[in-house]
Motif scaffolding. Structure first.
Motif, short mmCIF file in Angstrom:
data_model
loop_
_atom_site.label_atom_id
_atom_site.label_comp_id
_atom_site.label_asym_id
_atom_site.label_seq_id
_atom_site.Cartn_x
_atom_site.Cartn_y
_atom_site.Cartn_z
N VAL B 11 55.70 69.51 56.38
CA VAL B 11 56.51 69.79 57.58
C VAL B 11 57.85 70.40 57.17
O VAL B 11 58.31 71.37 57.78
CB VAL B 11 56.72 68.51 58.41
N LEU B 14 57.48 74.02 56.36
CA LEU B 14 57.30 74.79 57.59
C LEU B 14 58.63 74.99 58.32
O LEU B 14 58.93 76.07 58.82
CB LEU B 14 56.30 74.08 58.52
N VAL B 15 59.43 73.91 58.37
CA VAL B 15 60.73 74.02 59.04
C VAL B 15 61.60 75.03 58.32
O VAL B 15 62.27 75.87 58.95
CB VAL B 15 61.42 72.64 59.12
N THR B 18 60.49 78.45 59.37
CA THR B 18 60.91 78.73 60.75
C THR B 18 62.39 79.07 60.80
O THR B 18 62.80 80.06 61.40
CB THR B 18 60.66 77.50 61.64
N VAL B 19 63.19 78.23 60.14
CA VAL B 19 64.63 78.42 60.18
C VAL B 19 65.02 79.76 59.57
O VAL B 19 65.87 80.48 60.10
CB VAL B 19 65.33 77.25 59.44
N VAL B 22 64.12 82.48 62.13
CA VAL B 22 65.02 82.48 63.28
C VAL B 22 66.39 83.03 62.87
O VAL B 22 66.97 83.88 63.55
CB VAL B 22 65.17 81.05 63.86
N SER B 281 70.70 75.18 55.33
CA SER B 281 69.50 74.62 55.95
C SER B 281 68.63 73.91 54.93
O SER B 281 68.18 72.79 55.15
CB SER B 281 68.67 75.72 56.62
N TYR B 284 70.11 70.70 53.85
CA TYR B 284 69.92 69.68 54.89
C TYR B 284 68.49 69.16 54.89
O TYR B 284 68.25 67.95 54.92
CB TYR B 284 70.27 70.29 56.26
N ILE B 285 67.52 70.09 54.84
CA ILE B 285 66.11 69.69 54.92
C ILE B 285 65.73 68.83 53.71
O ILE B 285 65.10 67.78 53.85
CB ILE B 285 65.19 70.94 55.02
#
Lengths: 293, 308
Positions: B11, B14-15, B18-19, B22, B281, B284-285
């Motif tokens: 996950v 994947l995030v 995505t980030v 975006v 990002s 953070y992830i």
């Protein structure tokens, strides 16, 4: 516990009485009301045009300091603009950004939270994924980058902040909806054949609204601080429009000689954000009276 | 446990994807990068030339694929301005920003953990009220205002601390304090509410009724349980601190990632901005992932709850 002995009062009056006894709530509400009145009646209250320069009256200190003048209560800035008038008009920017961002992000975040919390399962997985992705993006950095590319204006700031800072609404509304979802009155509505949007709107929304209200105040405070930061960094509201963050940026050159140029708008931001947060804390306490006893 | 970790890692990846997409799309769709780069007085032909030269005339997805392929090889592109590789610009500054962020986090935890615990031990006491008031004040003061006030007090009036640069340890005192004050309110509230919750549980009441002293209960019984949510929040805060360093580094003229980002944003240096967004990002992830795994390891109940 004392409340059980109070003779039955109409619900609203009881709530009002409890609110008036909550010091933080009263203080926050009072400051916020004051700011609202000042912002609405700015043209009547401001003694001068906030952008009118007067180069023969530059950098006058506030009236209570040595060299101050009674016709400029808070003094003037480096271009001879009346500081009180700029402060009064600056409240408009902060409040507009605060309220508009709060509404936009509230609609986005609450909708996501309702949908994820009500439907659960796969739908909730998708909503959780969207929330996680948003949380992983550094909000202020993205706002800075996008606003600098689009160009700073009141509209861009409100839109960008509103489209970014919905995460807390989504997280809280989702959890609250999950808790209400299995209640009897929701099941009853479902049996009666109400559609999902109707159930969310009529049964669930009223029951999670106090959560939304608390988050709304926090988001408003956050938006006000963000706008001030953006404008301070020179990427938000453009001169000569008075924004409190921008006033601090402009006063920065005179930090050593004229520190009040920074103190005055700085305290204004501090008080407004403090009042908004106090209001939110008060709303939270008042919506959970059992915590208080 | 391994299944739990694998699920979380997938996950997280994947995030990240995505980030990055975006972020890439936001930066490209928000304005005309070629026009920004060519400058205000550039003619239409000059703008077109820049667009072709930078590969900005290709479809968005093609540009993104190219960027992503580079990123996997560790190549984040070169700055539009200095032509230096983004990765080497980063490497030169990451240490400075890491000192700021980690230092601020340590200071914030060192302040909020004991204060939050003491407040929870005596709810509604004067100490509890003081802690709440401090949290409210810390939340409401804009970091740039606080920074400027400290500069004027400690740097100019008292002359205790240097006001700009990052050459000596003393240079880091004010920036770290400002960043920490931004992180303290959330950490302090979390410690307090976590402690209150734990103190209300049966085994603590039992210990109390047996006459075990308050401080002893705190340390031996309650602390570990209250620390779980704190680990997650610390990970979140570290990400926020990296973002917040933009303001602090620009006020104190510290040449770290934050100042680099600010300057790059100002001049539309897209590869650097995209890399910073990605960097924060990913940090953070990864940190929240580690916090989740650490939490699941400390409290095995969480593995069932989250995967089931």
């Amino acid at each position: 516990m004392a409340d059980t002995h109070v003779p039955a009062l109409p619900d609203r009056r009881l709530r009002l009485r409890r609110a008036l006894r909550h010091g933080g709530f009263v203080f926050g509400a009072a400051i916020l009301m004051l700011a609202l009145v000042v912002a609405i009646f700015a043209p009547l209250l401001a003694p001068y045009d906030p952008v009118a320069q007067n180069l023969s009256a530059r950098l006058i200190p506030p009236s209570w300091m040595q060299g101050g003048r009674p016709d400029h209560l808070l003094g003037t800035d480096h271009l001879g603009r009346d500081y009180l008038s700029r402060l009064i008009y600056g409240s408009r920017i902060s409040l507009i950004v605060g309220f508009a961002t709060m509404v936009i992000s509230g609609v986005i975040g609450s909708t996501l939270g309702f949908v994820g919390g009500y439907f659960g399962g796969r739908v909730d997985d998708v909503v959780t994924y969207i929330i996680n992705s948003r949380l992983s993006m550094p909000g202020l950095l993205v706002a800075l980058a996008v606003i600098s590319l689009v160009g700073g204006s009141l509209l861009t700031i409100v839109l960008v902040l509103g489209l970014l800072f919905w995460d807390r609404y989504a997280v809280v509304v989702r959890t609250a909806t999950q808790q209400v979802r299995s209640a009897d009155f929701v099941a009853a509505a479902r049996v009666a054949g109400a559609s999902a949007p109707a159930i969310i709107w009529r049964q669930i929304r009223p029951n999670v609204f106090h959560h939304i209200l608390v988050i709304a105040t926090l988001e408003m405070a956050m938006a006000i601080l963000s706008e001030a930061s953006l404008s301070f960094l020179g990427l938000g509201i453009r001169a000569p429009t008075p924004s409190w963050g921008l006033m601090i940026a402009e006063g920065r050159t005179y930090l050593f000689a004229k520190p009040y140029l920074i103190w005055i708008p700085g305290i204004a931001i501090f008080l407004l954000v403090l009042a908004t947060n106090l209001l939110g804390d008060g709303l939270r306490d008042l919506s959970q009276p059992e915590r208080h006893t | 446990m391994w299944g739990f970790i694998r699920g979380k890692v997938i996950v997280s990846l994947l995030v990240m994807l995505t980030v990055s997409l975006v972020g890439f799309a936001l930066l490209h769709l928000s304005g005309d990068l070629a026009a920004t780069l060519a400058g205000e007085n550039a003619s239409a032909e000059q703008i077109e030339a820049v667009r072709r030269q930078m590969g900005l005339d290709q479809p968005l997805l093609a540009q993104y694929a190219q960027w992503l392929a580079g990123a996997f090889r560790g190549d984040l592109g070169a700055s539009f301005f200095s032509r230096e590789a983004v990765s080497s610009l980063f490497m030169a500054r990451i240490g400075t920003t890491a000192i700021l962020a980690v230092g601020a986090l340590i200071l914030a935890i060192a302040v909020s953990l004991p204060l939050g615990m003491l407040a929870a031990l005596r709810p509604n006491s004067w100490l509890d009220r003081l802690v709440s008031a401090l949290a409210l004040a810390g939340q409401a003061v804009p970091s740039f205002f606080l920074a400027l006030m400290m500069v004027s007090l400690f740097g100019v009036t008292l002359r205790w601390l240097p006001i700009s640069g990052s050459t000596t340890p003393l240079h880091f005192v004010m920036p770290i304090t400002v960043l920490a004050i931004g992180a303290i309110p959330a950490l302090m509230r979390m410690t307090r509410s976590g402690m209150l919750e734990v103190l209300d549980q049966d085994y603590i009441r039992t210990a109390r009724s047996k006459g075990v002293s308050g401080v002893r209960i705190m340390v031996r019984h309650a602390l570990l349980n209250a620390i779980l949510p704190l680990i997650s929040l610390s990970a979140v805060q570290l990400g926020t601190l990296l973002g917040g360093s933009v303001i602090v580094e620009s006020v104190f003229a510290i040449d770290g990632i934050g100042l680099l980002t600010y300057r790059s944003i100002q001049r539309g240096d897209f590869p650097v901005v995209q890399a910073t967004l990605m960097f924060v990002s990913v940090a953070y992830i990864v940190l929240t992932l580690l916090a989740d795994i650490l939490n699941a390891w400390l409290d095995p109940r969480l593995q069932q709850r989250r995967t089931g």
